[in-house]
Design a protein around this motif. Structure first.
Motif, short mmCIF file in Angstrom:
data_model
loop_
_atom_site.label_atom_id
_atom_site.label_comp_id
_atom_site.label_asym_id
_atom_site.label_seq_id
_atom_site.Cartn_x
_atom_site.Cartn_y
_atom_site.Cartn_z
N TRP A 160 -50.47 32.72 -114.94
CA TRP A 160 -50.31 32.62 -116.40
C TRP A 160 -50.28 34.00 -117.05
O TRP A 160 -49.51 34.24 -117.98
N ALA A 161 -51.13 34.90 -116.56
CA ALA A 161 -51.19 36.23 -117.16
C ALA A 161 -49.85 36.94 -117.05
O ALA A 161 -49.40 37.62 -117.98
N ARG A 162 -49.18 36.75 -115.91
CA ARG A 162 -47.89 37.43 -115.70
C ARG A 162 -46.72 36.65 -116.30
O ARG A 162 -45.93 37.18 -117.08
N ASN A 163 -46.62 35.37 -115.96
CA ASN A 163 -45.41 34.61 -116.28
C ASN A 163 -45.42 33.95 -117.65
O ASN A 163 -44.35 33.61 -118.17
N VAL A 164 -46.58 33.75 -118.23
CA VAL A 164 -46.65 33.15 -119.56
C VAL A 164 -47.00 34.21 -120.61
O VAL A 164 -46.33 34.32 -121.63
N CYS A 165 -48.05 34.99 -120.31
CA CYS A 165 -48.47 36.01 -121.28
C CYS A 165 -47.68 37.30 -121.17
O CYS A 165 -47.74 38.14 -122.07
N ARG A 166 -46.96 37.47 -120.06
CA ARG A 166 -46.09 38.62 -119.84
C ARG A 166 -46.84 39.95 -119.74
O ARG A 166 -46.31 41.00 -120.10
N PHE A 167 -48.06 39.91 -119.22
CA PHE A 167 -48.75 41.17 -118.93
C PHE A 167 -48.08 41.81 -117.72
O PHE A 167 -47.48 41.13 -116.89
N SER A 168 -48.20 43.13 -117.61
CA SER A 168 -47.60 43.83 -116.47
C SER A 168 -48.35 43.47 -115.19
O SER A 168 -49.50 43.01 -115.22
N MET A 169 -47.69 43.71 -114.06
CA MET A 169 -48.33 43.42 -112.78
C MET A 169 -49.58 44.28 -112.59
O MET A 169 -50.57 43.84 -112.00
N ASP A 196 -60.87 47.11 -121.68
CA ASP A 196 -60.18 46.46 -122.80
C ASP A 196 -59.00 45.61 -122.32
O ASP A 196 -58.73 44.54 -122.86
N ILE A 197 -58.27 46.12 -121.32
CA ILE A 197 -57.10 45.39 -120.82
C ILE A 197 -57.53 44.05 -120.23
O ILE A 197 -56.89 43.01 -120.47
N ILE A 198 -58.61 44.06 -119.45
CA ILE A 198 -59.11 42.82 -118.87
C ILE A 198 -59.52 41.85 -119.98
O ILE A 198 -59.23 40.65 -119.91
N ASP A 199 -60.15 42.38 -121.00
CA ASP A 199 -60.57 41.53 -122.13
C ASP A 199 -59.36 40.90 -122.81
O ASP A 199 -59.39 39.73 -123.22
N GLU A 200 -58.28 41.67 -122.93
CA GLU A 200 -57.06 41.16 -123.57
C GLU A 200 -56.43 40.05 -122.73
O GLU A 200 -55.96 39.03 -123.27
#
Length: 337
Positions: A278-287, A313-317
């Motif tokens: 979900w983080a990659r394919n739905v939320c579009r966070f970088s790998m 902070d990135i993990i929290d986001e």
């Protein structure tokens, strides 16, 4: 362990050596590695039907036959959490399971060679190396479908009988999801929290011995996770003597939930996979961001990392975005629905 009196490889009992090595790993707080090696040692005892297995029996031909054995369904006898023997049937290993098992056997074999051989002094007790001829099976890409928003939400809303394995599995599945895919072994190690801290700081058990940063991560405890956190933190290690017995309970609980909800092949680890997917394919966070949230990224591995200050902070986001998706309307996320 001592090699005193050992003159030939025939005298080296790989089972005895393995058990001593397991105790060393436990003393080094490498519980996951100890558990992996125990699985190999137990399996060798099953295969040879003996607790005495000379290292010379581990040959390329034996490994090929052993591979066929591991791929087959078989009955094994193990001790329960109450130290009572019980028989259970285990399914044959998949390519991934076989790869990991034979990798761990290779590690044990190399441990034996490193202990008894001294190339500097030209002392070579264990002369053969079967893994030169026998090659580990290649792991194919995991094609198992990732869990959808609808499925994860069904697990979250599932009402299980109190104090059942299904309740345990559903609760810890969601707690793992909320905490960015925390493994069961680390959930079991959560200490009691009387003051309810805002974050969980821990070293991921699976990889801390292999990384320079000791696989350290700091994860926020979101409000939605607080009831589950307080319910289980500090209590799982009292209920389950080892993470293996916890894994077994979770496996049975997840299968039972899958049957009730008609979700095929449901596993506890699917929570972690959902976080990454979900983080990659739905939320579009970088790998890179996804790897950081899953604690896959060693923060001391590259030169660039020495120039960048550590921040969570990135993990929290990532965590906040995943929880937002879970609480959103299905229509907003058709790809994951």
């Amino acid at each position: 362990m001592t090699n005193k009196g050992i003159k030939s490889a025939d005298e080296i009992n790989v089972i005895e050596f393995g058990l001593q090595r397991i105790e060393q790993l436990k003393a080094e707080k490498r519980g996951a590695s100890a558990a992996n090696m125990l699985t190999v040692v137990n399996s060798l005892v099953d295969y040879f039907k003996s607790e005495t297995v000379p290292i010379t029996e581990i040959r390329a031909k034996m490994l090929m036959d052993y591979e066929k054995y591991l791929r087959s369904d078989r009955k094994i006898i193990r001790l329960s959490q109450f130290k009572e023997p019980f028989e259970r049937t285990v399914k044959g290993l998949t390519d991934t399971g076989l790869h990991n098992h034979m990798r761990d056997l290779r590690i044990l074999f190399n441990n034996v060679r490193d202990f008894y051989n001294d190339e500097d002094l030209e002392i070579i007790v264990v002369k053969h190396y079967p893994f030169k001829k026998y090659k580990l099976v290649q792991v194919t890409e995991n094609t198992k479908p990732k869990r959808t928003l609808k499925e994860v939400r069904a697990i979250r809303n599932f009402i299980a009988p109190a104090n059942s394995r299904m309740e345990l599995a559903a609760d810890l599945f969601m707690l793992s999801f909320y905490l960015c895919g925390m493994n069961a072994v680390d959930l079991r190690c959560l200490p009691p929290d009387e003051t309810l801290k805002e974050r969980i700081d821990y070293n991921r058990s699976k990889t801390k011995s292999r990384r320079k940063d000791r696989a350290f991560i700091s994860v926020n405890i979101p409000d939605i996770a607080i009831p589950l956190y307080l319910k289980y933190a500090g209590k799982l290690q009292l209920r389950y003597s080892t993470h293996i017995t916890l894994d077994q309970a979770l496996s049975k609980g997840m299968r039972a939930i899958g049957k009730k909800l008609k979700i095929s092949d449901l596993e506890f680890y699917d929570a972690r996979h959902a976080v990454g997917d979900w983080a990659r394919n739905v939320c579009r966070f970088s790998m890179d961001d996804v790897a950081l949230a899953l604690n896959h990224k060693d923060q001391t591995n590259t030169v660039t990392d020495t120039y960048v200050s550590k921040s969570w902070d990135i993990i929290d986001e990532v965590q906040e975005a995943l929880i937002k998706i879970l609480n959103a309307d299905l229509e907003q996320f058709p790809v994951s629905a």
